[in-house]
Each structure stands twice: as structure tokens, then as C-alpha cells.
Design a protein around this motif. Structure first.
Motif, short mmCIF file in Angstrom:
data_model
loop_
_atom_site.label_atom_id
_atom_site.label_comp_id
_atom_site.label_asym_id
_atom_site.label_seq_id
_atom_site.Cartn_x
_atom_site.Cartn_y
_atom_site.Cartn_z
N GLU A 1 -3.99 15.79 -13.98
CA GLU A 1 -4.73 15.22 -13.41
C GLU A 1 -6.30 14.84 -14.18
N VAL A 2 -6.73 15.23 -14.96
CA VAL A 2 -8.06 14.58 -15.44
C VAL A 2 -7.79 12.73 -16.05
N ILE A 3 -6.66 12.81 -16.60
CA ILE A 3 -5.78 11.51 -17.05
C ILE A 3 -5.80 10.44 -15.83
N TYR A 4 -5.38 11.24 -14.76
CA TYR A 4 -4.98 10.31 -12.95
C TYR A 4 -6.19 10.21 -12.52
N LYS A 5 -7.23 10.68 -12.75
CA LYS A 5 -8.34 10.36 -11.45
C LYS A 5 -9.55 9.52 -12.95
N ALA A 6 -9.46 9.47 -14.63
CA ALA A 6 -10.36 8.86 -14.76
C ALA A 6 -9.41 7.45 -15.43
N TRP A 7 -8.04 6.93 -15.26
CA TRP A 7 -7.39 6.20 -15.69
C TRP A 7 -6.28 5.38 -14.12
N LEU A 8 -5.67 6.22 -14.18
CA LEU A 8 -4.98 5.71 -12.92
C LEU A 8 -4.87 5.49 -11.52
N PHE A 9 -6.00 6.27 -11.09
CA PHE A 9 -6.47 5.81 -9.60
C PHE A 9 -7.09 4.42 -9.07
N PHE A 10 -6.74 3.31 -10.42
CA PHE A 10 -7.02 2.74 -10.04
C PHE A 10 -5.89 1.84 -9.37
N THR A 11 -4.45 2.24 -9.68
CA THR A 11 -3.11 1.73 -9.00
C THR A 11 -3.14 1.92 -7.61
N GLU A 12 -3.83 3.10 -7.25
CA GLU A 12 -4.28 2.83 -5.99
C GLU A 12 -4.32 1.60 -4.50
N LYS A 13 -5.31 0.87 -5.02
CA LYS A 13 -5.82 -0.62 -4.75
C LYS A 13 -4.97 -1.40 -5.06
N ALA A 14 -3.53 -1.85 -5.63
CA ALA A 14 -3.37 -2.59 -5.82
C ALA A 14 -2.89 -3.81 -4.94
N PHE A 15 -3.29 -4.91 -5.23
CA PHE A 15 -2.87 -6.33 -4.22
C PHE A 15 -1.93 -7.32 -4.42
N SER B 1 0.85 -1.65 0.18
CA SER B 1 -0.19 -0.26 0.56
C SER B 1 0.17 1.34 -0.43
N LEU B 2 2.10 1.52 0.64
CA LEU B 2 2.59 2.96 1.00
C LEU B 2 3.27 2.28 -0.92
N ILE B 3 3.90 1.76 -1.06
CA ILE B 3 4.72 1.09 -2.23
C ILE B 3 3.10 2.00 -3.61
N SER B 4 2.34 1.58 -3.66
CA SER B 4 1.46 1.63 -4.62
C SER B 4 1.20 3.51 -4.17
N GLN B 5 1.48 4.38 -2.97
CA GLN B 5 1.10 5.31 -2.87
C GLN B 5 1.80 6.30 -3.65
N ASN B 6 3.08 5.89 -2.80
CA ASN B 6 4.21 6.41 -4.09
C ASN B 6 3.87 6.16 -5.98
N ILE B 7 4.18 5.13 -6.13
CA ILE B 7 3.24 4.94 -7.23
C ILE B 7 2.36 6.01 -7.79
N CYS B 8 1.08 5.75 -6.88
CA CYS B 8 -0.04 7.00 -7.64
C CYS B 8 0.84 8.27 -7.48
N ASP B 9 1.51 8.83 -5.75
CA ASP B 9 1.47 10.16 -6.55
C ASP B 9 3.15 10.68 -7.38
N LEU B 10 3.77 9.38 -8.23
CA LEU B 10 4.79 10.17 -9.07
C LEU B 10 3.78 9.90 -10.46
N LEU B 11 2.62 9.22 -10.78
CA LEU B 11 1.57 9.24 -11.64
C LEU B 11 1.38 10.52 -11.52
#
Length: 119
Positions: free
Chosen positions: A21-35, A5-15
Motif C-alpha cells: 500500500e505504501v508503494i502504491y500510494k507514493a508512486w503508482l496511484f497516479f496511474t488512476e488518472k491516465a489520459f 478509465s476502466l482499463i486504468s482502474q483494472n491496472i491500478c487494481d493489479l498494481l
């Protein structure tokens, strides 16, 4: 093992910094809940369209960012429905036995870009 979860948050911050913001919210924020599941990193998305777009446009970059931090087999994008099937059934044959054939075919047709009907 490092905290995913920390790694995913760091990756999301990089993305967030690399894309608007539009691209992140449309496509990339799903990365936040990776498992992690069976040595794979799983990103769950709500539908096939988002799965395909995320896979075609951003998967290799996201995978590269995760590989900098973790060792894993594959980065896999699944729809919510695919996760339900995985949890409910151990294999595809069981799924076919339990599922109504007409509903099953409808799901396949709706998820396929190449499906067409001829008369």
C-alpha cells in the motif's frame, strides 16, 4: 476503443495486488488518472522527483500492463507544469518567447540533477 478509465482502474487494481500500500500510494496511484493524447498514454504527476522515480522503477511494468489492453504509441510521464506548458504553447519556441528568461533558466536549473554552480 476501450474505455481508458476502466482499463486504468483494472491496472491500478493489479498494481495494488503486486505492491504494498505504501508503494502504491507514493508512486503508482497516479496511474488512476491516465489520459490519451495524440496516441500516447499520459500519466501526470506533481513534481520531477516523482516523475523520475516512477519512470525509473515502474514505467516499463505499467506500460506492459497497458499494452495488454490497448494499442498506443508511448506511455509518457509528465509533471503538472509540463502539461500547463503543453496547453499554453504549441511549441517550445513560443514558450521561450513568452517566458521571462531568468524564470525559465531557474526552472531548468531546479529540474536538473546535473546542474551546479562554480565560481
Amino acid at each position: 476503443m476501450k474505455n481508458l478509465s476502466l482499463i486504468s482502474q483494472n491496472i491500478c487494481d493489479l498494481l495494488k495486488g503486486e505492491y504494498n500500500e505504501v508503494i502504491y500510494k507514493a508512486w503508482l496511484f497516479f496511474t488512476e488518472k491516465a489520459f490519451i493524447e495524440e496516441e500516447n498514454i499520459i500519466i501526470t504527476v506533481p513534481n520531477q522527483y516523482i516523475k523520475e522515480t516512477l519512470g525509473e522503477r515502474y514505467l516499463s511494468h505499467i506500460e506492459e500492463l497497458y499494452r495488454r489492453e490497448l494499442q498506443f504509441s508511448k506511455l509518457i510521464i509528465k509533471t503538472d507544469g509540463e502539461n500547463d506548458i503543453d496547453k499554453k504553447h504549441n511549441n517550445f519556441e513560443e514558450y521561450l518567447q513568452d517566458e521571462n528568461p531568468s524564470i525559465f533558466m531557474e526552472k531548468i536549473m531546479l529540474s536538473s540533477k546535473k546542474f551546479f554552480v562554480s565560481f
